[in-house]
Write a protein that holds these residues in place. Structure first.
Motif, mmCIF file in Angstrom:
data_model
loop_
_atom_site.group_PDB
_atom_site.id
_atom_site.type_symbol
_atom_site.label_atom_id
_atom_site.label_comp_id
_atom_site.label_asym_id
_atom_site.label_seq_id
_atom_site.Cartn_x
_atom_site.Cartn_y
_atom_site.Cartn_z
ATOM 1 N N CYS A 84 0.835 -1.196 0.000
ATOM 2 C CA CYS A 84 0.000 0.000 0.000
ATOM 3 C C CYS A 84 0.873 1.250 0.000
ATOM 4 C CB CYS A 84 -0.903 -0.006 1.233
ATOM 5 S SG CYS A 84 -2.088 1.352 1.260
ATOM 6 N N PRO A 96 -4.816 -2.780 1.855
ATOM 7 C CA PRO A 96 -3.798 -2.181 0.984
ATOM 8 C C PRO A 96 -4.356 -1.672 -0.329
ATOM 9 C CG PRO A 96 -3.532 -4.583 1.127
ATOM 10 C CD PRO A 96 -4.527 -4.192 2.163
ATOM 11 N N GLY A 97 -4.119 -0.373 -0.587
ATOM 12 C CA GLY A 97 -4.576 0.230 -1.828
ATOM 13 C C GLY A 97 -6.051 0.557 -1.860
#
Length: 206
Positions: free
Chosen positions: A31, A41-42
């Motif tokens: 991330c 993440p992301g």
């Protein structure tokens, strides 16, 4: 991601804001927040003031994603829609029941974590617990989460790390532009969550 953000703002008048994104880290991706243990993440806000950053303007979306084209597409709830979130297994059961009953349906998403979100009119999240109690259920007994003011969801096709991307189960169309109220969906959703919880308990006893 820019095209999707612009489309949501332009065609549905949904507020959007850019989140984090995925960056290459050797043979994997991590991330952009830099936390190696990031839970999403992301796919989470990049700024603490994300609620003020959200825009329902196509030109505003172009400006925001012009700064970071890889940013995820996030949408605040409690504005133009709320969502009722439940496990995938219960969600598909509820979806089949709703279609058989010919009840109104809005867009529905599925996350890589196997959670389904049913879009409802804003204000619906606040009503959900009382409606569940009226049906004879304790809200704490059902895995049915209401997201309204102060929350957000990741919009398709946002990727959540290596887990995969958020997908549409029912895409936004002209036919589902007018969202249902929570009152119209809560009974089938609660029933499906109750069935799912009972099946899980039975599997654990077996």
């Amino acid at each position: 991601m820019l095209d999707h953000a612009v489309r949501y703002a332009e065609e549905r008048h949904w507020d959007v804001f850019p989140g984090t994104w995925l960056e290459a880290a050797g043979t994997t991706e991590q991330c952009s927040c830099g936390d190696s243990d990031c839970e999403a993440p992301g796919a989470h806000p990049a700024r603490s003031d994300w609620a003020n950053q959200a825009t329902g303007s196509a030109s505003g979306a172009r400006r925001l994603w012009g700064k970071q084209p890889r940013a995820s597409v996030l949408m605040p709830t409690g504005r133009t829609f709320d969502v009722l979130e439940l496990p995938e297994s219960a969600g598909f059961l509820a979806l089949a029941r709703l279609e058989r009953m010919d009840l109104p349906l809005g867009p529905v998403t599925l996350t890589p974590d196997r959670r389904m979100s049913f879009f409802v009119l804003p204000g619906g999240a606040a009503k959900a617990p009382a409606l569940v109690r009226d049906l004879g259920w304790a809200p704490s007994a059902l895995d049915l989460v209401s997201r309204g003011q102060g929350h957000y969801i990741a919009a398709p096709p946002t990727r959540v790390g290596a887990r995969g991307a958020v997908q549409w189960v029912r895409r936004p169309t002209a036919e589902n532009r007018w969202l249902p109220d929570t009152d119209e969906l809560i009974s089938p959703l609660a029933y499906a969550c109750g069935r799912d919880a009972a099946a899980t308990r039975a599997a654990r006893r077996a």
